[in-house]
Design a protein around this motif. Structure first.
Motif, short mmCIF file in Angstrom:
data_model
loop_
_atom_site.label_atom_id
_atom_site.label_comp_id
_atom_site.label_asym_id
_atom_site.label_seq_id
_atom_site.Cartn_x
_atom_site.Cartn_y
_atom_site.Cartn_z
N ILE A 17 -10.01 -19.23 0.27
CA ILE A 17 -10.75 -18.58 1.34
C ILE A 17 -9.93 -17.51 2.03
O ILE A 17 -10.41 -16.41 2.31
N VAL A 18 -8.66 -17.83 2.31
CA VAL A 18 -7.83 -16.87 3.02
C VAL A 18 -7.23 -15.91 2.00
O VAL A 18 -6.03 -15.84 1.81
N GLY A 19 -8.10 -15.23 1.28
CA GLY A 19 -7.65 -14.29 0.27
C GLY A 19 -7.51 -12.90 0.85
O GLY A 19 -8.02 -12.59 1.92
N ALA A 20 -6.81 -12.04 0.09
CA ALA A 20 -6.59 -10.67 0.54
C ALA A 20 -7.78 -9.81 0.12
O ALA A 20 -7.69 -9.02 -0.81
N HIS A 21 -8.91 -9.95 0.81
CA HIS A 21 -10.12 -9.24 0.44
C HIS A 21 -10.80 -8.65 1.67
O HIS A 21 -10.65 -9.13 2.79
N ASP A 22 -11.57 -7.60 1.42
CA ASP A 22 -12.41 -6.98 2.43
C ASP A 22 -13.85 -7.04 1.93
O ASP A 22 -14.09 -6.99 0.72
N TYR A 47 6.12 -6.11 -8.11
CA TYR A 47 6.19 -6.49 -6.70
C TYR A 47 5.01 -5.84 -5.96
O TYR A 47 4.73 -4.66 -6.16
N VAL A 48 4.34 -6.64 -5.12
CA VAL A 48 3.23 -6.10 -4.34
C VAL A 48 3.82 -5.44 -3.08
O VAL A 48 4.42 -6.09 -2.24
N ILE A 49 3.62 -4.14 -2.98
CA ILE A 49 4.17 -3.36 -1.86
C ILE A 49 3.19 -3.33 -0.69
O ILE A 49 3.57 -3.53 0.46
N GLU A 50 1.92 -3.08 -1.00
CA GLU A 50 0.87 -3.12 0.02
C GLU A 50 -0.37 -3.77 -0.59
O GLU A 50 -0.62 -3.63 -1.80
N LEU A 51 -1.13 -4.47 0.27
CA LEU A 51 -2.28 -5.25 -0.20
C LEU A 51 -3.33 -5.31 0.89
O LEU A 51 -3.01 -5.32 2.09
N ALA A 151 -4.26 -3.26 -4.42
CA ALA A 151 -2.83 -3.51 -4.27
C ALA A 151 -2.04 -2.36 -4.87
O ALA A 151 -2.41 -1.82 -5.91
N ILE A 152 -0.96 -2.01 -4.18
CA ILE A 152 -0.01 -1.04 -4.68
C ILE A 152 1.22 -1.81 -5.14
O ILE A 152 1.79 -2.59 -4.37
N LEU A 153 1.59 -1.62 -6.41
CA LEU A 153 2.65 -2.42 -7.02
C LEU A 153 3.86 -1.56 -7.35
O LEU A 153 3.75 -0.34 -7.51
N SER A 179 -7.85 1.81 4.87
CA SER A 179 -7.50 1.28 6.20
C SER A 179 -7.16 -0.21 6.17
O SER A 179 -6.65 -0.75 7.16
N HIS A 180 -7.44 -0.88 5.05
CA HIS A 180 -7.24 -2.33 4.97
C HIS A 180 -5.87 -2.72 4.42
O HIS A 180 -5.56 -3.91 4.33
N PHE A 181 -5.05 -1.75 4.06
CA PHE A 181 -3.75 -2.07 3.47
C PHE A 181 -2.79 -2.66 4.50
O PHE A 181 -2.69 -2.17 5.63
N ASP A 182 -2.09 -3.72 4.10
CA ASP A 182 -0.99 -4.30 4.89
C ASP A 182 0.26 -4.27 4.03
O ASP A 182 0.20 -4.50 2.81
N LYS A 183 1.41 -4.04 4.66
CA LYS A 183 2.67 -4.02 3.93
C LYS A 183 3.12 -5.46 3.65
O LYS A 183 2.96 -6.35 4.49
#
Length: 267
Positions: A17-22, A47-51, A151-153, A179-183
């Motif tokens: 449920i707590v997935g990295a989705h919008d 490596y995931v840089i931003e997600l 995701a930016i890898l 706008s949804h990207f987190d580092k």
């Protein structure tokens, strides 16, 4: 360390449920895949840089080939909440990627073990194979809505900001909101071999949950077959096995650990 069936279910729900989705309305956006993707050059550790919308740390994706038309992807990460409690831990979550069309290999389909909605579109949007990659995932959950993630890898724990800005602009040009990207922080990471808590989710996870619950139910059924004095005794026995209160208070969420010692997700 062993965990009870209730903890297993909780972890599964947490990951699912707590997935990295919008979320969005309508159908999934159609974005192009990397032209003539060389799958063999793409596989390996990233490596995931931003997600999108993530509070995890130390997240990586490791792709391995299973066949000409299928890959395995293992997502490893640490959870912010456990990090804040100074609990060394590691979580792995293994999915399968199908390649329906080898002529357009960047357009894949992914199945994650705890995603009951089924497969999702998985697009390798861009990559130079040696430095960076961009992936986009989208799943239509109804005729009215979809959930998406990007995701930016990087092949290393850091990535040049100029590359990050460039690929974000490419995604924006393809109609994806950036706008949804987190580092994702990779500064303090626990290696799985050094962690005191290990949480592994794969195709066997649901089976373990069902088998765990089934063992308890079979035990109760056996008690009845062997001559339980009455239905009330059976109900009391059942609730005790599942850690529930029998004095009129609300049931506990904790299962008796000794009854479920064979269910092991943390070791």
């Amino acid at each position: 360390m062993r965990t009870s069936g209730a903890a297993l279910v909780f972890v599964g729900l947490l990951v699912g449920i707590v997935g990295a989705h919008d979320w969005g309305w309508g159908s999934c956006p159609v974005i192009p895949a990397k032209a003539k993707l060389n799958v063999d050059k793409f596989i390996g550790l990233w490596y995931v840089i931003e997600l999108f919308d993530s509070s995890s740390t130390c997240q990586t994706l490791n792709y391995t080939r299973m066949s000409e038309t299928q890959l395995s992807v293992t997502k490893s990460r640490q959870f912010y909440i456990l990090d804040s409690l100074s609990i060394d831990h590691a979580n792995t979550y293994k999915g399968k990627l199908d390649i329906p069309n080898e002529d357009n290999a960047g357009k894949m389909r992914v199945k994650w073990p705890l995603n009951i909605a089924g497969k999702a579109d998985y697009t390798i949007f861009d990559t130079d194979y040696d430095t960076y990659a961009v992936i986009y995932e989208c799943q239509e959950v109804s005729t009215l809505a979809y959930r998406q993630s990007a995701a930016i890898l990087s092949r290393s724990p850091t990535l040049d900001s100029a590359i990050v800005d460039r690929v974000k602009n490419q995604l924006k040009g393809a109609g994806i909101s950036i706008s949804h990207f987190d580092k994702i922080d990779h500064s303090v990471c626990t290696q799985p071999s050094d962690s005191s808590m290990k949480i592994d989710i794969d195709d066997n996870t649901f089976k373990d949950i069902v088998d765990s619950a089934g063992s308890g139910i079979k035990s109760v059924a056996s008690t009845v077959a062997n001559g339980a004095t009455n239905l009330a005794d059976t109900v009391v026995d059942f609730t005790r096995r599942f850690g529930a209160s029998t004095d009129g208070s609300s049931a506990s969420a904790t299962l008796q650990e000794e009854k479920y010692a064979d269910v092991e997700i943390i070791s």
